[in-house]
Design an enzyme around this catalytic site. Structure first.
Site, mmCIF file in Angstrom:
data_model
loop_
_atom_site.group_PDB
_atom_site.id
_atom_site.type_symbol
_atom_site.label_atom_id
_atom_site.label_comp_id
_atom_site.label_asym_id
_atom_site.label_seq_id
_atom_site.Cartn_x
_atom_site.Cartn_y
_atom_site.Cartn_z
ATOM 1 N N CYS A 1 14.234 -45.036 -50.942
ATOM 2 C CA CYS A 1 13.393 -44.408 -49.512
ATOM 3 C C CYS A 1 12.533 -45.686 -49.509
ATOM 4 O O CYS A 1 12.180 -46.482 -48.505
ATOM 5 C CB CYS A 1 11.802 -44.017 -50.222
ATOM 6 S SG CYS A 1 12.595 -42.065 -50.679
ATOM 7 N N ARG B 1 9.190 -44.534 -41.301
ATOM 8 C CA ARG B 1 9.688 -43.525 -41.483
ATOM 9 C C ARG B 1 9.702 -42.881 -42.632
ATOM 10 O O ARG B 1 8.568 -41.400 -42.524
ATOM 11 C CB ARG B 1 11.334 -43.560 -41.993
ATOM 12 C CG ARG B 1 12.395 -42.786 -42.225
ATOM 13 C CD ARG B 1 13.667 -43.302 -42.843
ATOM 14 N NE ARG B 1 13.086 -43.219 -43.865
ATOM 15 C CZ ARG B 1 14.013 -43.423 -45.224
ATOM 16 N NH1 ARG B 1 15.503 -43.006 -45.097
ATOM 17 N NH2 ARG B 1 13.928 -43.521 -46.207
#
Length: 364
Positions: free
Chosen positions: A205, A246
């Site tokens: 991530c 995101r």
């Protein structure tokens, strides 16, 4: 991304194995580590990854020493191992991550890697620059995955910045420890959200995967250090910012159920075998975010080419492997040669020299 069970607790696993090939983890009110079979898949993949990168690095060392034949055959072997690596992690992407895109790409990687090795053995030594790029990619990514201090900083910094982005949008759930042992879980109250689920940040991530791709391409080509650093800073900066967007998007869509619509629930439950509450996460992360990331990478590549047109060389080699056709990307994208005043062009086959350097011209 890997699905987590919310009911049973298998044996604990190491965080490095947990994060090895994951995109993001979704958590219910109670979260537990990966299943034992998936742990072994990722643990073995870490070892395989180091073996692959070590093979490419040794091939690159032979190339620098002028042992082209040895470098070629060793790099070909490295590509074969690289293909096996991707096939090994395909079940993880299919069963745990439930990512159709990653599953397809990982399966397709095996024949493509074998074909790349075949082309090398048949004499296309220009593919060595692509092999070198993969080696540098691994040198960036694997230490980030296996060095605890670096991994902790990346994960927790990304989590803190993502939480700050949520706060800017009026949501402040707080952070607590996720199932991976880091302060990276967004502490939404399950009784106050639509799905009762939340997310937490893992290594992938942070965008380190995309950063390593561009870092590898940039490091592998022959160009002045000044422009290499500029291109790397540009790519990393954009990736970091887009990645935070995101994370905020997925982190808010999951608990608030932005995509809990019957047609989408049908797809995720009937086609993907998920539970209804995970629909918003799967749609936001696996469908929307992963698709948009492809377009983002294309855009970043275009900007990097403007600063460092030399990266077109490994990209052209990659396209040849995919299509069997020679491409002149410089003409296609309108990239102009950059005159630095201190270097001469270096051909893909390594002929030519860098002015002021006593190193071989094909050395990255």
């Amino acid at each position: 991304m890997s699905s987590l069970s919310a009911s049973t607790a298998p044996p604990s696993v190491s965080s490095s194995a947990l994060e090895g090939t994951s995109e993001a983890f979704e958590a219910a009110t109670v979260t537990v580590p990966l299943s034992l079979p998936d742990f072994y898949t990722l643990a073995v993949s870490d070892v395989m990854g180091w073996i692959v990168i070590g093979t490419f690095l040794l091939a690159m060392a032979l190339q620098w020493r002028g042992v082209t034949d040895g470098a070629t055959y060793l790099a070909a072997g490295g590509w074969a191992l690289f293909g096996v690596f991707w096939l090994w992690v395909a079940p993880h992407f299919f069963y745990e991550a439930q990512s159709p895109l990653q599953t397809i790409l990982s399966i397709a990687a095996l024949p493509l890697c074998l074909y790349t090795g075949y082309l090398l053995v048949r004499g296309r030594t220009s593919l060595l620059v692509l092999s070198n790029a993969v080696a540098f990619m691994g040198l960036i990514y694997l230490p980030a995955e296996t060095v605890p201090v670096f991994r902790t900083w990346l994960i927790e910094t990304t989590a803190a910045q993502t939480h700050f982005g949520m706060e800017l949008l009026g949501s402040s759930p707080g952070l607590n420890e996720g199932s991976n042992g880091y302060l990276s879980r967004f502490d939404f109250d399950p009784d106050e959200t639509a799905t009762g689920r939340t997310t937490y940040i893992v290594l992938a991530c942070t965008g380190i995967g995309s950063m390593s791709i561009f870092g590898g391409l940039i490091a592998a080509v022959a160009a002045p250090l000044r422009r290499k650093l500029a291109a790397f800073a540009l790519a990393v900066g954009i990736i970091w910012i887009l990645n935070l967007f995101r994370n905020v998007f997925v982190g808010l869509a999951t608990p608030h159920g932005w995509f809990q619509y019957d047609p989408l629930i049908y797809v995720t439950t009937e086609w993907m075998g998920s539970v209804p509450e995970r629909t918003s996460f799967l749609v936001a992360h696996n469908f929307i975010a992963q698709t948009l990331s492809i377009f983002a990478l294309i855009g970043i590549t275009y900007l990097v080419i403007k600063v460092l047109p030399e990266v077109l060389e490994p990209l052209e080699e990659a396209l040849f492997v995919l299509t069997g056709t020679e491409y002149d990307l410089a003409e296609a994208v309108g990239a102009q040669p950059v005159s630095d005043g201190d270097s001469q062009p270096v051909r893909a086959d390594g002929e030519g020299t860098d002015v002021g350097s006593d190193q071989p011209a094909d050395r990255p």
